[in-house]
Motif scaffolding. Structure first.
Motif, PDB file in Angstrom:
ATOM      1  N   SER A   1       0.811  -1.224   0.000  1.00 34.05           N
ATOM      2  CA  SER A   1       0.000   0.000   0.000  1.00 34.05           C
ATOM      3  C   SER A   1       0.841   1.269   0.000  1.00 34.05           C
ATOM      4  N   ALA A   2       1.778   1.369   0.934  1.00 28.53           N
ATOM      5  CA  ALA A   2       2.569   2.601   1.046  1.00 28.53           C
ATOM      6  C   ALA A   2       3.444   2.804  -0.182  1.00 28.53           C
ATOM      7  N   PHE A   3       4.026   1.718  -0.697  1.00 35.40           N
ATOM      8  CA  PHE A   3       4.862   1.840  -1.895  1.00 35.40           C
ATOM      9  C   PHE A   3       4.031   2.278  -3.094  1.00 35.40           C
ATOM     10  N   ASP A   4       2.816   1.718  -3.225  1.00 40.17           N
ATOM     11  CA  ASP A   4       1.934   2.109  -4.336  1.00 40.17           C
ATOM     12  C   ASP A   4       1.574   3.588  -4.244  1.00 40.17           C
ATOM     13  N   ALA A   5       1.265   4.043  -3.027  1.00 42.45           N
ATOM     14  CA  ALA A   5       0.917   5.457  -2.835  1.00 42.45           C
ATOM     15  C   ALA A   5       2.120   6.351  -3.114  1.00 42.45           C
ATOM     16  N   MET A   6       3.294   5.944  -2.668  1.00 43.55           N
ATOM     17  CA  MET A   6       4.507   6.714  -2.912  1.00 43.55           C
ATOM     18  C   MET A   6       4.732   6.899  -4.412  1.00 43.55           C
ATOM     19  N   ARG A   7       4.529   5.838  -5.183  1.00 46.77           N
ATOM     20  CA  ARG A   7       4.751   5.924  -6.629  1.00 46.77           C
ATOM     21  C   ARG A   7       3.771   6.867  -7.316  1.00 46.77           C
ATOM     22  N   GLN A   8       2.644   7.134  -6.650  1.00 46.18           N
ATOM     23  CA  GLN A   8       1.675   8.075  -7.204  1.00 46.18           C
ATOM     24  C   GLN A   8       1.855   9.484  -6.647  1.00 46.18           C
ATOM     25  N   GLY A   9       2.980   9.689  -5.951  1.00 45.71           N
ATOM     26  CA  GLY A   9       3.308  11.022  -5.470  1.00 45.71           C
ATOM     27  C   GLY A   9       2.696  11.396  -4.144  1.00 45.71           C
ATOM     28  N   ASP A  10       2.175  10.422  -3.398  1.00 46.78           N
ATOM     29  CA  ASP A  10       1.537  10.717  -2.119  1.00 46.78           C
ATOM     30  C   ASP A  10       2.589  10.968  -1.038  1.00 46.78           C
ATOM     31  N   ALA A  11       2.480  12.102  -0.349  1.00 48.03           N
ATOM     32  CA  ALA A  11       3.490  12.489   0.647  1.00 48.03           C
ATOM     33  C   ALA A  11       3.510  11.541   1.837  1.00 48.03           C
ATOM     34  N   LEU A  12       2.334  11.111   2.296  1.00 48.92           N
ATOM     35  CA  LEU A  12       2.308  10.209   3.438  1.00 48.92           C
ATOM     36  C   LEU A  12       2.847   8.834   3.049  1.00 48.92           C
ATOM     37  N   GLY A  13       2.518   8.386   1.847  1.00 49.50           N
ATOM     38  CA  GLY A  13       3.091   7.125   1.376  1.00 49.50           C
ATOM     39  C   GLY A  13       4.605   7.180   1.372  1.00 49.50           C
ATOM     40  N   GLN A  14       5.154   8.310   0.928  1.00 46.34           N
ATOM     41  CA  GLN A  14       6.606   8.506   0.921  1.00 46.34           C
ATOM     42  C   GLN A  14       7.162   8.460   2.339  1.00 46.34           C
ATOM     43  N   LYS A  15       6.474   9.102   3.279  1.00 48.14           N
ATOM     44  CA  LYS A  15       6.945   9.120   4.661  1.00 48.14           C
ATOM     45  C   LYS A  15       6.933   7.720   5.268  1.00 48.14           C
ATOM     46  N   ILE A  16       5.872   6.966   4.997  1.00 47.53           N
ATOM     47  CA  ILE A  16       5.768   5.604   5.539  1.00 47.53           C
ATOM     48  C   ILE A  16       6.905   4.738   5.015  1.00 47.53           C
ATOM     49  N   VAL A  17       7.158   4.831   3.720  1.00 43.08           N
ATOM     50  CA  VAL A  17       8.243   4.048   3.121  1.00 43.08           C
ATOM     51  C   VAL A  17       9.580   4.448   3.738  1.00 43.08           C
TER      52      VAL A  17
END
Length: 321
Positions: free
Chosen positions: A220-236
């Motif tokens: 989930s977090a990696f998928d969100a990060m790849r779409q430019g999501d800031a929280l996804g990036q932070k989680i990763v």
């Protein structure tokens, strides 16, 4: 020479026939059926083994089995396994009586490490560590070209070194174990914790999960990060810091030639390993040596347990490879 490998899990019994070089000829899988007695479990293991041998049409010389938990590879006894009904159980003896073949027994993480050492990402190393990021953190140690199992077969449980004192409760009874942060389960917990702090629901993750935190996965977090999501990036980033902390501890303790990382999260490839290497290179004790531990992705995937169990079992049964 041909050997049968058995990867015994809480959900499935995976079996396969390999040649002496670790080449997988065929494999099968059947449900473990954990609600059974130890004798019934051995019956199921023997059934799975015989089906695979018959399907391959090749006579095998020995059998190796990788079992979760504490395993005495010298006696072939499973001392304790958490999710299966085996306590001080002579599984070698039981399977030999059913299969009429010599059987070697090892811990499943050791078997996976041995598979990577003989036929995968750790080939050519003398000292190496295999890490599997799954529901927990599995690990196996190769020291001086041999599996290091310790005095009781339970050595190498790197997932249970503490990286955060009084941290998350672990099933082993301690708190703050590495596997509670670096496993897929740990990544899910980190994702949930940081999402719950996003009370304004600004993260794309909420939409991706349809607002249901029970839908969080290790991707989930990696998928969100790849779409430019800031929280996804932070989680990763938090996850990578936790993963790197344990890897630095291993490197500082053992200075292995290579560490390979497997399991579902390892499929992120360089998106995972590149930032991990940056942290490891910065934080490891030996920063100025030309000899540094290489971090690579495991090569054998889900077959590592089968291949490693077969090769380990063959050697335990006296077949030099």
């Amino acid at each position: 020479m041909y050997f049968l490998g058995i990867d015994l899990g809480g959900t499935n019994i995976a079996t396969g026939v390999i040649d002496k070089n670790g080449g997988l000829l065929s494999k099968q899988s059947m449900p473990t059926g954990v609600s059974c007695t130890p004798q019934e479990l051995c019956d199921r293991i023997a059934e799975a083994a015989q089906k695979t041998i018959s399907a391959t049409g090749t006579a095998v010389d020995a059998v190796g089995i990788g079992c979760p938990g504490s395993v005495n590879r010298n006696t072939g006894t499973v001392e304790l396994t958490p999710n299966l009904p085996l306590r001080h159980f002579p599984i070698k003896e039981e399977l030999e009586s059913r299969l009429k073949l010599p059987v070697g027994v090892d811990n499943d993480a050791n078997a996976a490490a041995w598979g990577e050492f003989k036929a995968g990402a750790l080939r050519g190393a003398l000292n190496a560590v295999a890490i599997t990021l799954g529901t927990g953190v599995g690990s196996g140690l190769i020291l001086d070209g041999k599996i290091y199992a310790g005095q009781n077969g339970a050595a190498g449980e790197m997932g249970h070194m503490v990286i955060e004192r009084n941290g998350r409760a672990c099933n082993c009874g301690r708190r703050g174990c590495w596997e509670r942060y670096a496993s897929a389960t740990g990544l899910i917990l980190t994702t949930r914790e940081l999402l719950e702090q996003d009370t304004a629901h600004e993260s794309l993750l909420w939409e991706m999960l349809n607002g249901n935190l029970n839908q969080i996965s290790g991707r989930s977090a990696f998928d969100a990060m790849r779409q430019g999501d800031a929280l996804g990036q932070k989680i990763v980033e938090v996850y990578i810091e936790d993963l790197s902390c344990g890897l630095v501890n291993i490197i500082n303790s053992l200075q292995p030639d290579v560490i390979c990382i497997g399991g579902g999260i390892s499929h992120e490839g360089e998106s995972l390993l590149a930032p991990v290497r940056e942290i490891v290179n910065r934080e490891q004790f030996v920063t100025n040596s030309e000899l540094k531990t290489k971090l690579v992705t495991a090569q054998l995937g889900n077959d590592a347990g089968i291949i490693g169990a077969a090769l380990s079992g063959a050697e335990l049964c006296g077949f030099p490879l």
